[in-house]
Write an enzyme that holds these catalytic residues in place. Sequence first.
Site, PDB file in Angstrom:
ATOM      1  N   ASP A 120       4.911  16.463  25.140  1.00 53.64           N
ATOM      2  CA  ASP A 120       3.861  16.157  24.159  1.00 53.64           C
ATOM      3  C   ASP A 120       2.954  15.018  24.637  1.00 53.64           C
ATOM      4  O   ASP A 120       2.703  14.068  23.894  1.00 53.64           O
ATOM      5  CB  ASP A 120       4.533  15.779  22.830  1.00 53.64           C
ATOM      6  CG  ASP A 120       3.554  15.790  21.655  1.00 53.64           C
ATOM      7  OD1 ASP A 120       2.494  16.435  21.760  1.00 53.64           O
ATOM      8  OD2 ASP A 120       3.847  15.139  20.635  1.00 53.64           O
ATOM      9  N   LYS A 139      11.452  -8.260  19.004  1.00 52.91           N
ATOM     10  CA  LYS A 139      10.670  -7.394  18.125  1.00 52.91           C
ATOM     11  C   LYS A 139      10.810  -5.971  18.674  1.00 52.91           C
ATOM     12  O   LYS A 139      10.477  -5.712  19.831  1.00 52.91           O
ATOM     13  CB  LYS A 139       9.205  -7.822  18.136  1.00 52.91           C
ATOM     14  CG  LYS A 139       8.415  -7.264  16.988  1.00 52.91           C
ATOM     15  CD  LYS A 139       7.019  -7.874  16.953  1.00 52.91           C
ATOM     16  CE  LYS A 139       6.290  -7.485  15.683  1.00 52.91           C
ATOM     17  NZ  LYS A 139       4.906  -7.985  15.676  1.00 52.91           N
ATOM     18  N   GLU A 199      10.536  14.595  12.860  1.00 54.03           N
ATOM     19  CA  GLU A 199      11.809  14.307  13.501  1.00 54.03           C
ATOM     20  C   GLU A 199      12.440  13.014  13.036  1.00 54.03           C
ATOM     21  O   GLU A 199      13.643  12.904  12.903  1.00 54.03           O
ATOM     22  CB  GLU A 199      11.610  14.195  15.018  1.00 54.03           C
ATOM     23  CG  GLU A 199      11.165  15.468  15.668  1.00 54.03           C
ATOM     24  CD  GLU A 199      12.045  16.632  15.280  1.00 54.03           C
ATOM     25  OE1 GLU A 199      13.243  16.571  15.583  1.00 54.03           O
ATOM     26  OE2 GLU A 199      11.546  17.572  14.650  1.00 54.03           O
ATOM     27  N   GLY A 247       7.580  11.079  10.948  1.00 52.52           N
ATOM     28  CA  GLY A 247       7.266  12.377  11.551  1.00 52.52           C
ATOM     29  C   GLY A 247       8.234  13.421  11.052  1.00 52.52           C
ATOM     30  O   GLY A 247       9.034  13.164  10.161  1.00 52.52           O
ATOM     31  N   ILE A 256       9.943   5.801  11.990  1.00 51.01           N
ATOM     32  CA  ILE A 256       9.761   4.678  12.910  1.00 51.01           C
ATOM     33  C   ILE A 256       9.603   3.415  12.084  1.00 51.01           C
ATOM     34  O   ILE A 256       8.725   3.329  11.219  1.00 51.01           O
ATOM     35  CB  ILE A 256       8.478   4.865  13.767  1.00 51.01           C
ATOM     36  CG1 ILE A 256       8.434   6.241  14.412  1.00 51.01           C
ATOM     37  CG2 ILE A 256       8.370   3.749  14.795  1.00 51.01           C
ATOM     38  CD1 ILE A 256       9.374   6.448  15.551  1.00 51.01           C
TER      39      ILE A 256
END
Lengths: 238, 341
Positions: free
Chosen positions: A138, A40, A28, A26, A31
């Site tokens: 968001d 995990k 920002e 993204g 991931i």
Amino acid sequence: MVSENTSGPLAHISSMISSFPLIKRGAESEIRLGYYLGLKVIFKIRKRKSYMHPKLDIYLRKIRTKREAQTLVKALEAGAKVPRVIAIYPSLGLLILEYIEGMSLKEYLNRFGLDAELIKEAGRILALVHKAKIIHGDPTTSNYIVSKRGLYLLDFGLADLGQDVESRAVDLHLFRRALESTHSSLASKAFNIFKEGYSEVLGHEADRIIKRAEEIKLRGRYVESRRRSVWKDVGGGQ
Amino acid sequence: MDKVVLGIESTAHTFGVGIVSSNPFEILADVRKTYKPKEGGILPREVASFFSSVAGNALAEALQQSGLKIGDIDAIAVALGPGMGPALRVGATVARTLSARYRKPLIPVNHAVAHIEIARALTGLKDPLVLYVSGGNTTVTTFVEGRYRVFGETQDIALGNLLDTFAREVGIAPPYIIEGMHAVDLCAENGEFLEEKIPYRVKGQDVSFSGILTAAIRLVKKGFKLSDVCFTLREVAFSAVIEVAERGLAHTEKKSFTLAGGVAASDILREKASLMADEHNVLFKPVPKKFAGDNGVMIALTGLLALSEGITIDVEKSFVKQRWRLDEVDIPWYPKIPQDL
């Protein structure tokens, strides 16, 4: 929870993370999906921004990483289903979060149509987040995940502490706009169910917020948010 | 030459007259008369009287530059907003008079749209994300479904206003621009970054500058080195607008990025924009410095584009609109640029 401030001994963590697969990039953060202490997990890394002064960059990554962890923990304590914070390394801009496996609510609605219980649950979760004095910032259908363990609300990257009616109403409004822009045929019915779930948790307190969300739709802000919902659809969302 | 449009700009401090042609697209005249206050800021009434006194000469000079007569002009374009009422009315009056007197179609132009169109025309980027920064505007925008949509904007004062007001308050302006550089840029040379002294405000897709202004003025009063405060203020404010643009790029997945508006002339801002674009593998081209600030050419070329779609306005209906929002304007010519006409 692990918290570190030095950068030297943390070098191996950075190199370990970069070997894990990137699942989303993204504006920002990156991931990655990998393992930490046998679990995990999701590695959410705020990358260095070369256009910023290094001191400003480090400071912002640190406070934003901390704030995201802080809001997640508060939401979790209030009973909202959000990913657990496994570890935080503010100086690396790194947040390690519980991996929630599943499909986004957006995709789920597209595939299977309206599921009243899920939508109601989405409303309940947002209400719990608000009850914890947090504004999500968001809460679109892309940021809810339908997992085997139920519905989760993700991505507190833009979240902040707050409990004013306006900001809460904007959160509701953002959810509505997400529905209208991607699931227009079921939007108005779905948003009514969402409001039921929201009111279930917040009781009469919800009335004012819902009323404000309706006003936001009608006033100039409506145009503003309407434009914005366009963006939610065009790109990533993380 | 296919069509020739004369454009008039008078929204803020500059009375500009530009003349452009299509097929081939050429800039035939660019005359600017800029109001420079000896002290303080810009007073709308003073600007208006300055504009009234220079308008006639500006028109004559522009025609002379182009080598054309008024009869050779196909249409008159005018910036009807957004901007300061008294200033706007001077440009509008001149344009209406020309239109009525010489029976030329009158084309309404939105000043913000014009900044975007000149950036697209001169960079050749047809579908960019735009960071439009000036004295009165701070907007991240791009074209979606018929209009330039506002992705993010300032919640209070504009970036240029922040720089000007700070410079004025601490006594380093006017003049605001010295040899192409802003007073704050000059002051920031050799400055160092003051950690955690000036608040950084990016809220979702918006920025806020009023807190920066207050904090910076307070730092100066407290006795911090002026160069350090200038440097830090600029660093924080520029980083914030670039970050909103970055979020805009991530969301929209546009492949190119441009800077428009008066503050786009800043080398530091251009450098930051370029670094950000590189990180995202996006093509970056800012508007040429010469056309970053307000000018009549951008009004004329936007008029050219509008004229190609038959957009004109009756003189009786050509009211100025002080708060004419960018996203209220239909852009039927998109993605065409004047070179395509």
